[in-house]
Write a protein that holds these residues in place. Structure first.
Motif, PDB file in Angstrom:
ATOM      1  N   HIS A 154       0.837  -1.205   0.000  1.00  0.00           N
ATOM      2  CA  HIS A 154       0.000   0.000   0.000  1.00  0.00           C
ATOM      3  C   HIS A 154       0.871   1.255   0.000  1.00  0.00           C
ATOM      4  O   HIS A 154       0.661   2.173  -0.808  1.00  0.00           O
ATOM      5  N   ILE A 155       1.857   1.292   0.882  1.00  0.00           N
ATOM      6  CA  ILE A 155       2.735   2.464   0.981  1.00  0.00           C
ATOM      7  C   ILE A 155       3.529   2.648  -0.302  1.00  0.00           C
ATOM      8  O   ILE A 155       3.697   3.768  -0.795  1.00  0.00           O
ATOM      9  N   ARG A 156       4.003   1.543  -0.864  1.00  0.00           N
ATOM     10  CA  ARG A 156       4.772   1.619  -2.107  1.00  0.00           C
ATOM     11  C   ARG A 156       3.925   2.212  -3.236  1.00  0.00           C
ATOM     12  O   ARG A 156       4.376   3.097  -3.972  1.00  0.00           O
ATOM     13  N   LYS A 157       2.692   1.742  -3.358  1.00  0.00           N
ATOM     14  CA  LYS A 157       1.814   2.231  -4.424  1.00  0.00           C
ATOM     15  C   LYS A 157       1.490   3.712  -4.242  1.00  0.00           C
ATOM     16  O   LYS A 157       1.452   4.472  -5.209  1.00  0.00           O
ATOM     17  N   VAL A 158       1.250   4.116  -3.002  1.00  0.00           N
ATOM     18  CA  VAL A 158       0.942   5.523  -2.724  1.00  0.00           C
ATOM     19  C   VAL A 158       2.129   6.409  -3.095  1.00  0.00           C
ATOM     20  O   VAL A 158       1.977   7.441  -3.752  1.00  0.00           O
ATOM     21  N   CYS A 159       3.321   5.997  -2.682  1.00  0.00           N
ATOM     22  CA  CYS A 159       4.522   6.794  -2.964  1.00  0.00           C
ATOM     23  C   CYS A 159       4.825   6.832  -4.459  1.00  0.00           C
ATOM     24  O   CYS A 159       5.208   7.880  -4.994  1.00  0.00           O
ATOM     25  N   GLU A 160       4.656   5.700  -5.134  1.00  0.00           N
ATOM     26  CA  GLU A 160       4.912   5.662  -6.573  1.00  0.00           C
ATOM     27  C   GLU A 160       3.937   6.564  -7.321  1.00  0.00           C
ATOM     28  O   GLU A 160       4.316   7.267  -8.259  1.00  0.00           O
ATOM     29  N   LYS A 161       2.676   6.555  -6.894  1.00  0.00           N
ATOM     30  CA  LYS A 161       1.667   7.387  -7.548  1.00  0.00           C
ATOM     31  C   LYS A 161       1.971   8.873  -7.375  1.00  0.00           C
ATOM     32  O   LYS A 161       1.808   9.668  -8.303  1.00  0.00           O
TER      33      LYS A 161
END
Length: 229
Positions: A154-161
């Protein structure tokens, strides 16, 4: 390459991988063949360090050792462990949350209750996760609600976005924003109640502005404080 043959006599098991010794692989080459390396920033940073050498600056690099292991059909995890010469890291959900204080303990109950109220209004049920102020863009940001299961993803996807850089339990490379956040067209709309409030403040400070129309006052407010909805 006078050093190569003497080196292979000491390390005969590397003879089948002489190409990795003669021309050590670079990060781009390795990533193209083994995309899983994106999850190993520490390994890539140490890519050209020598794991074993002849004492004269020649030998087997960290990245070459990783590729040797993969050629021998080792898993990514084992190859990375061997290349870094350390035990594999245990990245489970339990280890991620272990030792982390609940945000109410850090920011206080008043703050926590306000967050819970804001999230509840957006349909977020906090029973299966926790709010992480560190990744919130504003108070009550639903994207800052991180599920207990799959927290890292979840954190990875948020940061990548968002293009945010992140390093630690989750590693993400930052990038430039796709839009200029300071450009007028990308500004956050100014709510009607704020327009009215600011208009009153302007007129109080400068009564002569009462002569202007409401439209003119509104324009002054939105130009100074943000675009109109």
């Amino acid at each position: 390459m006078d050093w190569l043959e003497p080196f292979l006599k000491i390390h005969p098991h590397l003879r089948a991988h002489v190409d990795l010794l003669a021309v050590p692989p670079d990060a781009a080459e390795a990533l193209a063949k083994y995309p899983q390396l994106e999850r190993e920033p520490d390994l890539l940073e140490r890519a050209n360090r020598l794991v074993c050498h002849n004492g004269q600056g020649h030998g087997l690099t960290v990245l070459a050792l990783y590729m040797v292991s993969r050629r021998k059909r080792s898993s990514h995890t084992f190859a990375a462990m061997a290349a870094m010469q350390q035990s594999a890291r245990v990245n489970t959900n339990d280890t991620f949350w272990s030792g982390r204080k609940h945000f109410s303990q850090v920011y206080g109950e008043t703050y926590a209750n306000d967050i819970k109220k804001k999230l509840a209004a957006q349909g977020v049920n906090m029973m299966a996760g926790e709010y992480m102020p560190e990744i919130a863009r504003y108070r009550g940001d639903p994207e800052a609600y991180v599920p207990f299961s799959g927290a890292r993803d979840h954190i990875r996807k948020v940061c990548e976005k968002r293009g945010w850089a992140c390093e630690g339990a989750v590693n993400v490379k930052g990038r430039e924003p796709e839009k200029d956040p300071h450009a007028p067209e990308n500004g956050v709309a100014l709510a009607e109640d704020l327009v009215v409030k600011k208009a009153g403040e302007i007129i109080t400070k400068n009564p002569e502005l009462k002569r202007k129309t409401k439209g003119e006052i509104r324009q002054m407010v939105t130009e100074k404080h943000g675009r109109q909805k």
